[in-house]
Scaffold this active site. Structure first.
Site, short mmCIF file in Angstrom:
data_model
loop_
_atom_site.label_atom_id
_atom_site.label_comp_id
_atom_site.label_asym_id
_atom_site.label_seq_id
_atom_site.Cartn_x
_atom_site.Cartn_y
_atom_site.Cartn_z
N HIS A 130 -13.77 -1.42 -0.78
CA HIS A 130 -12.71 -0.98 0.12
C HIS A 130 -12.98 -1.75 1.40
O HIS A 130 -12.60 -1.29 2.65
CB HIS A 130 -12.69 0.32 0.39
CG HIS A 130 -11.32 1.02 0.62
ND1 HIS A 130 -10.77 1.85 -0.43
CD2 HIS A 130 -10.52 1.06 1.69
CE1 HIS A 130 -9.45 2.07 0.00
NE2 HIS A 130 -9.38 1.70 1.34
N LYS A 166 -8.97 -0.42 -8.90
CA LYS A 166 -9.26 -0.91 -7.45
C LYS A 166 -10.84 -0.04 -7.11
O LYS A 166 -10.12 1.12 -6.88
CB LYS A 166 -8.41 -1.02 -6.60
CG LYS A 166 -8.88 -1.70 -5.29
CD LYS A 166 -7.57 -1.98 -4.01
CE LYS A 166 -7.89 -2.56 -2.79
NZ LYS A 166 -8.85 -1.53 -2.08
N TYR A 216 -2.41 5.78 -4.42
CA TYR A 216 -3.39 6.68 -4.52
C TYR A 216 -2.90 8.02 -5.18
O TYR A 216 -1.80 8.44 -4.95
CB TYR A 216 -3.82 6.97 -2.69
CG TYR A 216 -4.35 6.21 -1.99
CD1 TYR A 216 -5.73 5.69 -2.07
CD2 TYR A 216 -3.78 5.45 -1.16
CE1 TYR A 216 -6.40 4.88 -1.21
CE2 TYR A 216 -4.34 4.66 -0.10
CZ TYR A 216 -5.61 4.38 -0.46
OH TYR A 216 -6.29 3.36 0.55
N THR A 269 -6.42 2.89 -6.71
CA THR A 269 -7.50 2.80 -5.97
C THR A 269 -8.21 4.14 -6.19
O THR A 269 -7.88 5.19 -6.21
CB THR A 269 -7.11 2.77 -4.43
OG1 THR A 269 -6.57 1.61 -3.94
CG2 THR A 269 -8.36 3.00 -3.54
N SER A 281 0.75 -1.22 -0.13
CA SER A 281 0.07 0.05 0.19
C SER A 281 1.09 1.01 0.10
O SER A 281 1.86 1.27 0.58
CB SER A 281 -0.98 -0.07 1.19
OG SER A 281 -1.41 1.31 1.42
#
Length: 403
Positions: A300, A276, A160, A186, A136
């Site tokens: 999520h 995602k 992100y 994402t 992540s």
């Protein structure tokens, strides 16, 4: 009148078979975990409430998460018999490469807060078992350190898109240079969801030693000892931040994110691209047109919009729309090997698990994550054998219907 006699020594030997003594407390603890629910119970006992609730909880009333789990429980299996299932192959091709199991470890934030072994432990388990692992943007292990911890693992990076595109470009370049072959963008976080457990627990990164957390820490001394005697808990891909989780996310996430940003990512990233956070058919079709190699149907983990669509229920409509132009994956609510088999039977190309392996991590570090994989693999094999299938390709929607 019952006639009594003394048992023969040979008869007692058959009955009196004590289990082998396991000296290591972690191994002994994990040996008693036979399901992901068992790992969750161990995790809850061994982890302070704020850290456990960050993993276990969801947004607002947590209906999205509850509905996702209920959807999997409502699936009915339809087995075939007399098929000869002594040998079962759980492997599957995911984005052009074989995975020994049809799931990947989802990218999770703040992972070293759950257990000091963190993302590196997860990556080593992924490498050992031949499955992918996602790192992540909000990880507590750097891109380069993860690559060094598991050089042979198949690694994906989750991004992100921030307000500062240059920072995102730098992360993509670093991930590609470190051998990450897939980017997971994402798109369901224009703002942070209302994760009320975190708000009520006053969760900050790093954890703050308030009176409440001090009392809780006294009940979990091993966790605090590990936290305080290992590398400081920071965001490896971000600059130092001191504040609540919600404040951090709202500072980083970009509410102006749009398809132009997706095009920029596609042009910048040379590897496979997964989008995602897709929650409707139209968006699934559009991101594929903009270059996505796979779409991940995800709410999520129920952690953003409460009462969001349930991914496993959305799957058939998206498959009909995509028609094989991209892979379609699902996550959220997956807590057993039977859930994984059901998702594959209903058409998913792969699934991602998050909470399941984090429960294992909290319960026993790297060995707990391995125990999670062992449980899921055993449940998958048993479910496939009872369904009368030897390979995942043999699974059909008729094997798993929604009641």
């Amino acid at each position: 009148m019952t006639k009594r006699r003394l048992p023969k020594p040979s008869e007692l030997k058959q009955i009196l078979r004590p289990k082998p003594i396991v000296l290591n407390p972690t191994d002994r603890r994990l040996a008693g975990a036979h399901t992901i629910a068992d790992l969750r119970m161990l995790a809850r006992k061994r982890t302070p409430r704020a850290a456990f609730d960050y993993t276990d909880g969801a947004a607002e009333l947590e209906d999205s998460l509850r509905r996702a789990r209920q959807a999997f429980r409502s699936i009915e299996f339809h087995p075939n018999v007399l098929r000869g299932v002594s040998d079962v192959d759980t492997g599957k091709e995911i984005l052009g490469k074989r995975s020994e199991l049809p799931f990947a470890f989802a990218p999770t934030g703040f992972t070293r807060m759950m257990n000091h072994e963190g993302e590196s432990a997860v990556a080593r388990v992924a490498q050992r078992n031949g499955i992918p692992m996602g790192l992540s943007t909000m990880a507590t292990t750097s891109i380069e350190d993860l690559a060094a911890a598991a050089p042979e693992a198949r690694k994906w990076f989750q991004l992100y898109v921030w307000r500062d595109h240059k920072a995102g470009e730098d992360l993509m370049n670093r991930a590609w240079a470190a051998g990450f072959d897939t980017l997971m963008l994402t798109v369901d976080t224009p703002v942070a969801g209302a994760r009320l457990r975190d708000v009520r627990n006053g969760l900050t990164i790093p954890p703050a030693l308030t009176l409440k957390t001090f009392v809780d820490g006294a009940m979990h001394p091993a966790w605090w000892f590990n936290l305080l005697t290992t590398e400081p808990l920071t965001f490896a891909s971000l600059s130092q931040f001191d504040g609540t989780v919600a404040e951090l996310l709202n500072q980083l996430f970009d509410p102006t994110l749009n398809f132009d940003d997706l095009d920029w990512v596609r042009q910048t990233w040379p590897g496979k691209l997964v989008v995602k956070g897709i929650q409707n058919v139209d968006d699934a079709r559009d991101v594929v047109k903009h270059g996505a190699d796979a779409v991940l149907l995800s709410n999520h983990g129920g952690r953003q919009l409460d009462r969001a669509p349930t991914p496993i229920e959305l799957l058939p409509a998206v498959l009909d729309e995509i028609q094989g132009d991209a892979e379609v994956w699902v996550d959220t609510g997956i807590l057993s090997g039977g859930d994984i088999v059901a998702a594959i039977a209903r058409g998913a190309d792969a699934v991602l698990i998050g909470r399941a392996f984090l429960y294992g991590l909290m319960a026993g570090g790297e060995r707990g994550v391995q125990r999670c994989v062992d449980i899921l693999r055993a449940e998958m094999v048993r479910t496939m054998q009872l369904l009368g299938v030897r390979t995942l390709a043999d699974l059909k929607p008729s094997h798993a219907t929604m009641r």
